[in-house]
Design a protein around this motif. Structure first.
Motif, mmCIF file in Angstrom:
data_model
loop_
_atom_site.group_PDB
_atom_site.id
_atom_site.type_symbol
_atom_site.label_atom_id
_atom_site.label_comp_id
_atom_site.label_asym_id
_atom_site.label_seq_id
_atom_site.Cartn_x
_atom_site.Cartn_y
_atom_site.Cartn_z
ATOM 1 N N ALA A 172 -39.038 18.699 5.580
ATOM 2 C CA ALA A 172 -38.405 19.897 5.034
ATOM 3 C C ALA A 172 -36.963 19.568 4.630
ATOM 4 C CB ALA A 172 -38.413 21.013 6.071
ATOM 5 N N ARG A 173 -36.393 20.420 3.803
ATOM 6 C CA ARG A 173 -35.012 20.235 3.356
ATOM 7 C C ARG A 173 -34.309 21.583 3.429
ATOM 8 N NH1 ARG A 173 -33.378 16.197 -0.387
ATOM 9 N NH2 ARG A 173 -31.152 15.796 -0.080
ATOM 10 N N ASP A 174 -33.100 21.603 3.969
ATOM 11 C CA ASP A 174 -32.341 22.849 4.081
ATOM 12 C C ASP A 174 -30.873 22.510 3.845
ATOM 13 O OD1 ASP A 174 -31.222 25.294 4.678
ATOM 14 O OD2 ASP A 174 -32.494 25.647 6.431
ATOM 15 N N ARG A 175 -30.421 22.726 2.609
ATOM 16 C CA ARG A 175 -29.061 22.345 2.231
ATOM 17 C C ARG A 175 -28.089 23.478 2.553
ATOM 18 N NH1 ARG A 175 -32.422 20.386 -1.918
ATOM 19 N NH2 ARG A 175 -32.224 18.160 -2.352
ATOM 20 N N ARG A 176 -27.418 23.357 3.675
ATOM 21 C CA ARG A 176 -26.390 24.313 4.094
ATOM 22 C C ARG A 176 -25.342 23.574 4.903
ATOM 23 N NH1 ARG A 176 -28.991 28.974 7.500
ATOM 24 N NH2 ARG A 176 -30.741 27.549 7.861
#
Length: 256
Positions: free
Chosen positions: A98-102
């Motif tokens: 998964a990817r979560d750019r924050r």
């Protein structure tokens, strides 16, 4: 056995996680073409059914099982069913990511734990459980999809490189632990690939300029170009490769 035969996976059983589309699907397709029976997994039954039908239409041997890799019980139940059906597993490709750019400040502790469960901890548990069956046969291939972003950090993308570096460490640790049982453990670190998720970026004018500047081959990778690396590591051709990370990025990671 000829040198080309060493790339075949005849009668091998492989699991590829997150293989309903993208790089996971291309790896599954490559394994099918080489003669393996491939079990593709993911969370969406409809996507998996379509992918499985495509593999079969091209002459491949495949089936699928849908579950959330982060759900330990669901994962264990799925593995039990696969073993009951096929009798053993020869190859495991841990592809889910998964990817979560924050910014890190934006994450709660629970969100961090959930992210790591999906991108790192699930691969640890599944590899351990699959390796138990591999030990009995004296043969196995564990392959992990990491990323060139495991060693290059970007602003607002904090957890992804942590998980990917964790997989790199896992690859090396399992190479030592399971090597005596005839099980190899290796990783593939992709660069920029024009999968369904980011195909629009591959045609964006600004991204094309960036690509020409940073990638020596001056283009994005085509999804099918990942399959050769996976096939090499899964087959007898890569039988003495253990604990390594094969970077597949067109030279992106070597250029400043």
């Amino acid at each position: 056995m000829t040198s080309l035969d060493r790339f075949l996976l005849t009668d091998r059983v492989a699991i590829v996680t997150g293989a309903g589309r993208g790089l996971g699907f291309e790896i599954a397709r490559g394994f099918c073409d080489a003669g393996a029976h491939v079990v593709i997994t993911g969370r969406n039954s409809e996507t998996l059914a379509q992918a499985c039908a495509e593999l079969k239409a091209n002459g491949g041997s495949a089936d699928y099982t849908a579950f959330d890799i982060a759900d330990r019980k669901a994962s264990a139940d799925a593995l039990k069913d696969i073993l009951a059906t096929h009798g053993g597993i020869d190859i495991l490709v841990n592809n889910v990511g998964a990817r979560d750019r924050r910014s890190l400040d934006a994450f709660t502790d629970d969100e961090i734990a959930t992210f790591m469960e999906t991108d790192l901890l699930a691969a640890i548990s599944l590899s351990r459980d699959v390796a138990r069956s591999m030990k009995a046969s004296g043969y196995g291939r564990l392959i992990f999809l990491t990323s060139i972003l495991g060693t290059v950090a970007l602003p607002g993308d904090n957890l992804y490189p942590v998980a990917k570096m964790g997989l790199t460490g896992l690859t090396r640790a399992l190479a030592v632990e399971y090597g005596p049982y005839g099980i190899t453990s290796n990783a593939i670190a992709p660069g920029m690939f024009a999968t369904e998720t980011n195909a629009h970026l591959a045609t964006d004018a600004q991204m094309l300029e960036f690509t020409k500047m940073r990638v020596p081959l001056q283009r994005w990778g085509r999804p099918e170009e990942i399959a050769g690396a996976a096939l090499f590591l899964a087959s007898e051709a890569g039988s003495f490769v253990n604990g390594q990370t094969l970077t597949v990025d067109g030279g992106h990671s070597i250029r400043m």
